[in-house]
Motif scaffolding. Sequence first.
Motif, PDB file in Angstrom:
ATOM      1  N   GLY A  67       0.790  -1.216   0.000  1.00 45.46           N
ATOM      2  CA  GLY A  67       0.000   0.000   0.000  1.00 45.46           C
ATOM      3  C   GLY A  67       0.826   1.271   0.000  1.00 45.46           C
ATOM      4  N   LYS A  68       2.062   1.179  -0.452  1.00 42.74           N
ATOM      5  CA  LYS A  68       2.936   2.349  -0.489  1.00 42.74           C
ATOM      6  C   LYS A  68       4.010   2.137  -1.549  1.00 42.74           C
ATOM      7  CE  LYS A  68       3.945   1.218   3.722  1.00 42.74           C
ATOM      8  NZ  LYS A  68       4.461   1.128   5.117  1.00 42.74           N
ATOM      9  N   LEU A  69       4.741   3.210  -1.852  1.00 43.81           N
ATOM     10  CA  LEU A  69       5.867   3.146  -2.776  1.00 43.81           C
ATOM     11  C   LEU A  69       7.147   3.264  -1.964  1.00 43.81           C
ATOM     12  CD1 LEU A  69       4.470   5.373  -5.637  1.00 43.81           C
ATOM     13  CD2 LEU A  69       4.802   2.894  -5.705  1.00 43.81           C
ATOM     14  N   ARG A  70       7.905   2.193  -1.932  1.00 45.84           N
ATOM     15  CA  ARG A  70       9.123   2.123  -1.145  1.00 45.84           C
ATOM     16  C   ARG A  70      10.320   2.457  -2.041  1.00 45.84           C
ATOM     17  NH1 ARG A  70      14.265   1.060   1.057  1.00 45.84           N
ATOM     18  NH2 ARG A  70      14.089  -0.052   3.069  1.00 45.84           N
ATOM     19  N   LEU A  71      11.110   3.456  -1.667  1.00 49.89           N
ATOM     20  CA  LEU A  71      12.305   3.808  -2.425  1.00 49.89           C
ATOM     21  C   LEU A  71      13.318   2.672  -2.327  1.00 49.89           C
ATOM     22  CD1 LEU A  71      13.744   6.104  -4.040  1.00 49.89           C
ATOM     23  CD2 LEU A  71      14.706   6.851  -1.845  1.00 49.89           C
ATOM     24  N   VAL A  72      13.752   2.132  -3.481  1.00 48.65           N
ATOM     25  CA  VAL A  72      14.701   1.018  -3.469  1.00 48.65           C
ATOM     26  C   VAL A  72      16.047   1.383  -4.084  1.00 48.65           C
ATOM     27  CG1 VAL A  72      12.900  -0.744  -3.383  1.00 48.65           C
ATOM     28  CG2 VAL A  72      13.752   0.014  -5.603  1.00 48.65           C
ATOM     29  N   LEU A  73      16.076   2.358  -5.010  1.00 44.57           N
ATOM     30  CA  LEU A  73      17.324   2.847  -5.599  1.00 44.57           C
ATOM     31  C   LEU A  73      17.287   4.363  -5.633  1.00 44.57           C
ATOM     32  CD1 LEU A  73      17.704   0.613  -8.817  1.00 44.57           C
ATOM     33  CD2 LEU A  73      18.668   0.161  -6.572  1.00 44.57           C
TER      34      LEU A  73
ATOM     35  N   LEU B  39      19.442   1.307  -2.135  1.00 44.10           N
ATOM     36  CA  LEU B  39      20.729   1.070  -2.785  1.00 44.10           C
ATOM     37  C   LEU B  39      21.127   2.314  -3.581  1.00 44.10           C
ATOM     38  CD1 LEU B  39      20.280  -2.597  -4.060  1.00 44.10           C
ATOM     39  CD2 LEU B  39      21.064  -1.778  -1.830  1.00 44.10           C
ATOM     40  N   GLN B  40      22.450   2.526  -3.703  1.00 43.07           N
ATOM     41  CA  GLN B  40      22.937   3.757  -4.309  1.00 43.07           C
ATOM     42  C   GLN B  40      23.193   3.563  -5.794  1.00 43.07           C
ATOM     43  OE1 GLN B  40      26.127   5.566  -2.144  1.00 43.07           O
ATOM     44  NE2 GLN B  40      26.009   7.487  -3.277  1.00 43.07           N
ATOM     45  N   LEU B  41      22.504   4.357  -6.589  1.00 50.82           N
ATOM     46  CA  LEU B  41      22.533   4.287  -8.044  1.00 50.82           C
ATOM     47  C   LEU B  41      23.389   5.424  -8.594  1.00 50.82           C
ATOM     48  CD1 LEU B  41      21.030   2.870 -10.513  1.00 50.82           C
ATOM     49  CD2 LEU B  41      19.375   4.735 -10.337  1.00 50.82           C
ATOM     50  N   ARG B  42      24.207   5.129  -9.596  1.00 49.07           N
ATOM     51  CA  ARG B  42      25.066   6.156 -10.182  1.00 49.07           C
ATOM     52  C   ARG B  42      24.346   6.909 -11.311  1.00 49.07           C
ATOM     53  NH1 ARG B  42      30.300   2.181 -10.097  1.00 49.07           N
ATOM     54  NH2 ARG B  42      31.232   2.939  -8.148  1.00 49.07           N
ATOM     55  N   GLN B  43      23.206   7.486 -10.965  1.00 52.01           N
ATOM     56  CA  GLN B  43      22.445   8.269 -11.936  1.00 52.01           C
ATOM     57  C   GLN B  43      21.403   9.098 -11.169  1.00 52.01           C
ATOM     58  OE1 GLN B  43      21.815  10.302 -14.368  1.00 52.01           O
ATOM     59  NE2 GLN B  43      22.525   8.733 -15.814  1.00 52.01           N
ATOM     60  N   ASP B  44      20.978  10.204 -11.793  1.00 48.12           N
ATOM     61  CA  ASP B  44      19.930  11.035 -11.214  1.00 48.12           C
ATOM     62  C   ASP B  44      18.582  10.377 -11.504  1.00 48.12           C
ATOM     63  OD1 ASP B  44      18.244  12.993 -10.277  1.00 48.12           O
ATOM     64  OD2 ASP B  44      18.689  14.433 -11.881  1.00 48.12           O
ATOM     65  N   ALA B  45      18.330   9.286 -10.816  1.00 52.74           N
ATOM     66  CA  ALA B  45      17.091   8.517 -10.979  1.00 52.74           C
ATOM     67  C   ALA B  45      16.743   7.894  -9.642  1.00 52.74           C
ATOM     68  CB  ALA B  45      17.261   7.439 -12.051  1.00 52.74           C
ATOM     69  N   ARG B  46      15.459   7.670  -9.424  1.00 49.84           N
ATOM     70  CA  ARG B  46      14.974   7.002  -8.223  1.00 49.84           C
ATOM     71  C   ARG B  46      13.992   5.922  -8.641  1.00 49.84           C
ATOM     72  NH1 ARG B  46      16.301  11.951  -7.593  1.00 49.84           N
ATOM     73  NH2 ARG B  46      17.388  12.677  -5.722  1.00 49.84           N
ATOM     74  N   VAL B  47      14.096   4.784  -8.001  1.00 52.45           N
ATOM     75  CA  VAL B  47      13.228   3.651  -8.324  1.00 52.45           C
ATOM     76  C   VAL B  47      12.469   3.258  -7.062  1.00 52.45           C
ATOM     77  CG1 VAL B  47      13.094   1.314  -9.256  1.00 52.45           C
ATOM     78  CG2 VAL B  47      14.910   2.866 -10.043  1.00 52.45           C
ATOM     79  N   TYR B  48      11.153   3.091  -7.221  1.00 51.07           N
ATOM     80  CA  TYR B  48      10.268   2.719  -6.122  1.00 51.07           C
ATOM     81  C   TYR B  48       9.594   1.388  -6.453  1.00 51.07           C
ATOM     82  CZ  TYR B  48      10.561   7.738  -4.994  1.00 51.07           C
ATOM     83  OH  TYR B  48      11.008   9.002  -4.699  1.00 51.07           O
ATOM     84  N   ALA B  49       9.307   0.608  -5.415  1.00 52.43           N
ATOM     85  CA  ALA B  49       8.541  -0.627  -5.562  1.00 52.43           C
ATOM     86  C   ALA B  49       7.309  -0.544  -4.681  1.00 52.43           C
ATOM     87  CB  ALA B  49       9.385  -1.835  -5.173  1.00 52.43           C
ATOM     88  N   GLY B  50       6.170  -1.039  -5.199  1.00 57.99           N
ATOM     89  CA  GLY B  50       4.933  -0.988  -4.432  1.00 57.99           C
ATOM     90  C   GLY B  50       4.064  -2.198  -4.673  1.00 57.99           C
ATOM     91  N   ARG B  51       3.236  -2.538  -3.653  1.00 58.52           N
ATOM     92  CA  ARG B  51       2.269  -3.624  -3.759  1.00 58.52           C
ATOM     93  C   ARG B  51       0.892  -3.044  -3.435  1.00 58.52           C
ATOM     94  NH1 ARG B  51       4.356  -8.883  -3.094  1.00 58.52           N
ATOM     95  NH2 ARG B  51       2.260  -9.472  -3.783  1.00 58.52           N
ATOM     96  N   PHE B  52      -0.107  -3.341  -4.271  1.00 58.01           N
ATOM     97  CA  PHE B  52      -1.437  -2.761  -4.090  1.00 58.01           C
ATOM     98  C   PHE B  52      -2.524  -3.804  -4.324  1.00 58.01           C
ATOM     99  CE2 PHE B  52       1.439   0.557  -5.528  1.00 58.01           C
ATOM    100  CZ  PHE B  52       1.309   1.476  -4.487  1.00 58.01           C
ATOM    101  N   ASP B  53      -3.475  -3.826  -3.402  1.00 56.51           N
ATOM    102  CA  ASP B  53      -4.602  -4.736  -3.527  1.00 56.51           C
ATOM    103  C   ASP B  53      -5.813  -4.087  -2.856  1.00 56.51           C
ATOM    104  OD1 ASP B  53      -5.430  -7.291  -4.563  1.00 56.51           O
ATOM    105  OD2 ASP B  53      -5.697  -7.950  -2.499  1.00 56.51           O
TER     106      ASP B  53
END
Length: 241
Positions: A142-148, A157-171
């Motif tokens: 039920g949320k977006l968790r920052l993973v990169l 985790l630390q990414l070598r780029q100006d980008a952010r990646v989120y993972a989420g589960r929704f039901d």
Amino acid sequence: MVEIRQASQRGRGEHGWLSSRHTFSFANYYDPKQVGFSDLLVINDDRVAPARGFGKHPHRDMEIFSYVLEGALEHKDSMGTGSVIVPGDVQLMSAGTGVAHSEFNHSPSEGVHFLQIWIAPAQMGAEPRYQQKHIADDEKRGKLRLVLSPDGAEDSLQLRQDARVYAGRFDGAETAALELDAGRYAYVHVARGSVTVNGVAMTEGDGARLRDERLLTFTDGHDAEVLVFDLRNNEVSELWS
């Protein structure tokens, strides 16, 4: 603006032991309209037969992110890293000046289903490195968790780029929203299930390019798992055009 790429529109690779779907141009699949989005260059949706996999092969100057959906993926590389990646794990290999690795289905009897994602780095010729961590399901429920992220914020985790990646589960009634800074792009990939993004219904394997959208909303999930990429405002990185 929300631009949907349906799962059925992706490239296909069928190799007996490997069934793959390519969101963007990759290997023998090439579409000039699908050569990445900003610094996001590859999303491969791979299913690998028991005890089979990708033998040792090299990479350089690429951020390579693996996300297992089902089964277990065995990783070995020339940095001396060896690990087994299972659902909930987030794995990032920064190839830098060069690294060789192999990826095999760890099980002799069950398939493995995983996403492999490539993001162009901002820095070329950096020292190779490996990162992995497990993120419990309730951190994504039920949320977006920052993973990169570029700075490792929020235990990502630390990414070598100006980008952010989120993972989420929704039901069911679970919802979430993500606010983007002005001028940013976003890409949404539905890894499993179905969900509505900014009022647009999406199902497993669908992707969406989002431009000029300051707020992303996720509603009406049905066993949905999503990855969300917060990206620079450029169609394809100049390094890779």
